[in-house]
Design an enzyme around this catalytic site. Structure first.
Site, PDB file in Angstrom:
ATOM      1  N   LYS A 164      37.591  28.024  49.115  1.00  0.00           N
ATOM      2  CA  LYS A 164      37.483  26.751  48.182  1.00  0.00           C
ATOM      3  C   LYS A 164      38.956  26.189  49.105  1.00  0.00           C
ATOM      4  CE  LYS A 164      38.366  27.279  43.579  1.00  0.00           C
ATOM      5  NZ  LYS A 164      38.752  28.097  42.310  1.00  0.00           N
ATOM      6  N   LYS A 195      24.944  29.811  40.241  1.00  0.00           N
ATOM      7  CA  LYS A 195      26.030  30.466  39.200  1.00  0.00           C
ATOM      8  C   LYS A 195      25.892  28.787  38.145  1.00  0.00           C
ATOM      9  CE  LYS A 195      30.676  31.345  38.747  1.00  0.00           C
ATOM     10  NZ  LYS A 195      31.825  31.426  38.576  1.00  0.00           N
ATOM     11  N   LYS A 249      32.110  25.380  35.873  1.00  0.00           N
ATOM     12  CA  LYS A 249      32.308  24.469  35.548  1.00  0.00           C
ATOM     13  C   LYS A 249      32.713  23.047  36.445  1.00  0.00           C
ATOM     14  CE  LYS A 249      36.510  27.166  34.030  1.00  0.00           C
ATOM     15  NZ  LYS A 249      37.577  28.104  34.701  1.00  0.00           N
TER      16      LYS A 249
HETATM   17  P1  ATP Z   1      34.068  27.547  38.865  1.00  0.00           P
HETATM   18  O1  ATP Z   1      33.715  26.809  38.858  1.00  0.00           O
HETATM   19  O2  ATP Z   1      36.209  26.086  39.052  1.00  0.00           O
HETATM   20  O3  ATP Z   1      34.723  28.731  39.873  1.00  0.00           O
HETATM   21  P2  ATP Z   1      33.879  28.961  36.613  1.00  0.00           P
HETATM   22  O4  ATP Z   1      33.446  28.924  36.020  1.00  0.00           O
HETATM   23  O5  ATP Z   1      33.482  30.085  37.588  1.00  0.00           O
HETATM   24  O6  ATP Z   1      35.157  28.194  37.447  1.00  0.00           O
HETATM   25  P3  ATP Z   1      36.844  31.539  36.306  1.00  0.00           P
HETATM   26  O7  ATP Z   1      37.646  30.336  36.088  1.00  0.00           O
HETATM   27  O8  ATP Z   1      36.398  31.665  37.771  1.00  0.00           O
HETATM   28  O9  ATP Z   1      35.466  30.270  36.051  1.00  0.00           O
HETATM   29  O10 ATP Z   1      35.870  32.548  35.865  1.00  0.00           O
HETATM   30  C1  ATP Z   1      35.974  32.717  34.174  1.00  0.00           C
HETATM   31  C2  ATP Z   1      35.212  33.847  33.776  1.00  0.00           C
HETATM   32  O11 ATP Z   1      33.952  34.363  33.794  1.00  0.00           O
HETATM   33  C3  ATP Z   1      35.514  35.182  35.718  1.00  0.00           C
HETATM   34  O12 ATP Z   1      35.813  36.308  34.645  1.00  0.00           O
HETATM   35  C4  ATP Z   1      33.959  35.129  36.141  1.00  0.00           C
HETATM   36  O13 ATP Z   1      33.084  35.896  36.754  1.00  0.00           O
HETATM   37  C5  ATP Z   1      33.227  34.505  34.429  1.00  0.00           C
HETATM   38  N1  ATP Z   1      32.358  33.649  34.866  1.00  0.00           N
HETATM   39  C6  ATP Z   1      32.550  32.288  35.506  1.00  0.00           C
HETATM   40  N2  ATP Z   1      31.126  31.997  35.630  1.00  0.00           N
HETATM   41  C7  ATP Z   1      30.135  33.072  35.288  1.00  0.00           C
HETATM   42  C8  ATP Z   1      28.735  32.851  34.940  1.00  0.00           C
HETATM   43  N3  ATP Z   1      27.786  31.502  35.388  1.00  0.00           N
HETATM   44  N4  ATP Z   1      27.926  33.884  34.370  1.00  0.00           N
HETATM   45  C9  ATP Z   1      28.835  34.871  33.420  1.00  0.00           C
HETATM   46  N5  ATP Z   1      30.300  35.164  34.548  1.00  0.00           N
HETATM   47  C10 ATP Z   1      30.917  33.909  34.807  1.00  0.00           C
END
Ligand code: ATP
Ligand code: LTN
Length: 332
Positions: free
Chosen positions: A115, A197, A200
């Site tokens: 970050k 992955k 968002k």
């Molecule tokens: P960012 O894109 O801002 O990093 P993010 O989409 O990865 O955000 P988080 O808010 O960090 O989402 O994660 C919320 C929860 O969802 C966490 O437990 C994370 O491990 C899970 N998660 C996020 N993206 C995935 C994914 N692609 N597959 C499985 N689990 C996920």
């Protein structure tokens, strides 16, 4: 809510719209834990401001995230659903734990390193101490298990280290939490770059399905999903695109990847992608309907987070009181 069941705590930041990855990897698993565990599900708005947020957007997204929790099946009669900033004990414990955490430990956190690269103009102290606030979230509730994706394991490990050290120095105070990684949907990948992955913050909107995308958008994005060479619909390391689509399909239809492979044996990629899109759209359809219903019922939504904050506040105050006493603060 105080009984012999093990306690679960988890949270998501209201920093963007929820994705299919968040749904399969996190929230839909949370709903399955509600009967067997005492669950607390938090919207961690204090974590979200470690990167710049527009205040009006943050307010809207916080309430929308709460409504998405509920629409996905988190039942406020069974679980405690609340907003982090409503329980001041989180910030209060974070200060004390900050004084019991080393700079060196925090500078090893990969999320901080990532970050600070992506937000180079705002490397604030909160971004650095983010994992300490997360440790406070977890430790305040004497949590047994923390369901999270792989990316959060390092933070849980740190929470365990902080708790162990505190217990050692000041005598037994915190339960040592364990991560809880669900077997299904650990890592849903981008539809456009299946090596990454689904996230968002993916700059390519076609790579990511939003929980609130409408049916046509969902199907269109799946039709455009990147596939691999060859024509067989099987999961394998040299077929990241197809493997990802198979795991999405099996997650939303509640079957194993092997069962899904059998269903599509002999079919073409085009038919398969359409079927995955339709399955996802139909799994999300009830979520959309419930979300719309909740949006029109502000009073109910408010009653949920108020009741949640009351219970969470009560549970948290018990731990905080103990901590204040142990570190040597005078009782009020
Ligand atoms: P960012 O894109 O801002 O990093 P993010 O989409 O990865 O955000 P988080 O808010 O960090 O989402 O994660 C919320 C929860 O969802 C966490 O437990 C994370 O491990 C899970 N998660 C996020 N993206 C995935 C994914 N692609 N597959 C499985 N689990 C996920
Ligand atoms: N850091 C987590 C969100 C989070 C969390 C928590 C998860 C904040 N506090 C406590 C579990 C328990 C994330 O970015 N996914």
């Amino acid at each position: 809510m105080e009984n012999a069941k093990k306690r679960i705590f988890s949270g998501v930041q209201p920093s963007g719209d929820l994705t299919l990855g968040n749904y399969i990897g996190a929230i839909s698993n949370w709903t399955k834990l509600q009967d067997d565990y005492e669950c607390l599900y938090c919207i961690v708005d204090q974590h979200a401001i470690t990167v710049r947020q527009d205040p009006a957007d943050l307010r809207r997204r916080t309430l929308e995230l709460l409504m998405q929790y509920l629409a996905c099946g988190i039942d406020p009669e069974k679980s405690c659903v609340f907003i982090q900033s409503h329980v001041s004990a989180h910030a209060e414990l974070a200060w004390i734990l900050n004084c019991n955490t080393q700079m060196g430990e925090l500078s090893r956190m990969t999320q901080f390193k990532d970050k600070s690269k992506s937000h180079a103009d705002n490397i604030n102290a909160g971004l650095f101490t983010y994992p300490v606030l997360m440790a406070s979230d977890i430790l305040l509730y004497q949590t047994d298990l923390v369901p999270v994706g792989h990316d959060q394991l390092q933070h849980i490990e740190l929470a365990r280290d902080i708790a162990t050290r505190f217990n050692h120095y000041y005598s037994d105070t915190f339960k040592i939490p364990e991560p809880y990684i669900p077997k299904v949907g650990q890592r849903i990948m981008s539809l456009q770059t299946p090596e990454n992955k689904m996230s968002k913050s993916d700059p390519n909107p076609n790579g990511c399905i939003k929980l609130l995308d409408d049916t046509d958008t969902i199907i269109r994005k799946f039709k455009r999903a990147v596939t691999d060479s060859g024509s067989e619909i099987v999961a394998s390391p040299d077929k990241p695109g197809i493997t990802n689509l198979l795991s999405i399909y099996s997650a939303v239809t509640n079957q194993t990847v092997e069962e899904a492979e059998k269903e599509f044996a002999g079919k073409g990629y085009g038919d398969f992608k359409l079927a995955v899109g339709e399955a996802v759209a139909s799994a999300l359809d009830p979520v959309h309907k419930e979300f719309e219903r909740l949006k029109a019922d502000k009073a109910y939504v408010e009653s949920v987070y108020k009741k949640g904050a009351e219970l969470a506040g009560y549970l948290a105050s018990k731990t905080l009181r103990k901590v204040y006493k142990k570190v040597g603060f005078i009782a009020k």
